[in-house]
Design a protein around this motif. Structure first.
Motif, short mmCIF file in Angstrom:
data_model
loop_
_atom_site.label_atom_id
_atom_site.label_comp_id
_atom_site.label_asym_id
_atom_site.label_seq_id
_atom_site.Cartn_x
_atom_site.Cartn_y
_atom_site.Cartn_z
N VAL A 27 1.67 -55.68 22.12
CA VAL A 27 2.73 -55.96 23.10
C VAL A 27 3.30 -57.35 22.81
O VAL A 27 2.55 -58.27 22.46
N CYS A 29 -3.39 -60.07 25.22
CA CYS A 29 -2.77 -59.93 26.53
C CYS A 29 -3.81 -59.73 27.62
O CYS A 29 -3.52 -59.89 28.79
N CYS A 41 -5.48 -55.04 27.51
CA CYS A 41 -5.94 -53.98 26.62
C CYS A 41 -7.41 -54.13 26.28
O CYS A 41 -7.93 -53.40 25.43
N CYS A 91 0.44 -59.44 21.14
CA CYS A 91 -0.99 -59.34 21.42
C CYS A 91 -1.59 -58.76 20.14
O CYS A 91 -1.16 -57.71 19.67
N CYS A 143 -3.15 -54.97 21.02
CA CYS A 143 -2.33 -53.81 21.39
C CYS A 143 -0.89 -53.91 20.90
O CYS A 143 -0.14 -52.94 21.00
ZN ZN Z 1 -3.01 -56.36 24.41
#
Ligand code: ZN
Ligand code: ZN
Length: 248
Positions: free
Chosen positions: A60, A76, A79, A55, A58
């Motif tokens: 991830v 994602c 966030c 992502c 963030c």
């Molecule tokens: Zn994210």
């Protein structure tokens, strides 16, 4: 005798004198630079190298890989409400990286290997535009109990390696109400840290691209609350770097 050989000899002697047992597998750690884990356990750690799809905001890991050209469009969506510009970590909070984070809470020392990983992450997009390093402050009482702030230790190391100014003065923790409560969900954690941070001297962070440093990214609630305060004070971007991040 060259420097590398000296280091190898020195490490070998050190291993004999003060054997460091790998925190994961129990075998001995071959090189001092590896810190708490042996080489084999570091090989098993999930470290980000810039080639994976994350992502963009963030950090991830994304469920599918996409082409390099469109990586900055990957989100994602969980966030979306968080205030920071982007967040990255050296790798996932497991194995050797998790043990390194836990050790950092007990000893104010960053191993050379962890430093190398953090510097590499800081030099990659989107963190590579950072102009000023700010650690997440620790609440006064906890700071007194532990004697040091682990985020400051990491920030000091990064400041030296990256040649960026270290700012431990601007961001303050103004409320100590944040207490870990088992079962608290992401929303609950956000509420307990929202408004817990303030900026002392906004002129120092104005128009800066802040590299906000912490040991671990779990829900992102703490760094998001810090980012909110920094952005309100006039920071241009808040780029988060942590040693590890949870895979949520
Ligand atoms: Zn994210
Ligand atoms: Zn090991």
């Amino acid at each position: 005798m060259n420097g590398d050989l000296l280091t190898v000899l020195y490490d070998a002697l050190l291993t004999l004198a003060y054997p460091q047992v790998c925190a994961i597998c129990g075998r001995s750690v071959e090189r001092r630079r590896f810190g708490v884990a042996c080489e084999a356990c570091w090989k098993n750690a999930r470290i980000f190298n810039g080639a994976e799809t994350l992502c963009w905001k963030c950090g991830v890991p994304a469920p599918v890989e996409v082409l390099n050209a469109v990586r900055d469009q990957v989100r994602c969506r969980r966030c979306d409400a968080q205030s920071f510009t982007a967040a990255r970590a050296a790798g996932l909070y497991e194995g050797a990286l998790r043990e390194s984070v836990l050790m950092l809470k007990r000893q104010p020392d960053v191993s050379q290997h962890v430093e190398t990983l953090l510097v590499a992450a800081a030099r990659r997009e989107p963190l590579n535009v950072s102009t000023r390093i700010v650690p997440v402050p620790l609440y006064g009482e906890r700071m007194r109990m532990r004697g040091f702030n682990q985020a400051s230790i990491v920030a000091q190391v990064l400041s030296k390696s990256l040649g960026l100014p270290l700012d431990e003065e601007s961001l303050l923790r103004v409320s100590g109400s944040e207490k870990y409560r088992a079962g608290l969900d992401a929303k609950g954690r956000h509420d307990t840290v929202a408004g817990a941070f303030a900026v002392r001297n906004p002129r120092l962070v104005e128009n800066e691209d802040i590299l906000l440093v912490d040991d671990v990214f779990t829900t992102g609630a703490t760094v998001s609350a810090c980012a909110e305060a920094l952005l309100v004070a006039g920071a241009r971007n808040v780029l988060v770097l942590t040693v590890a991040r949870a895979q949520l």
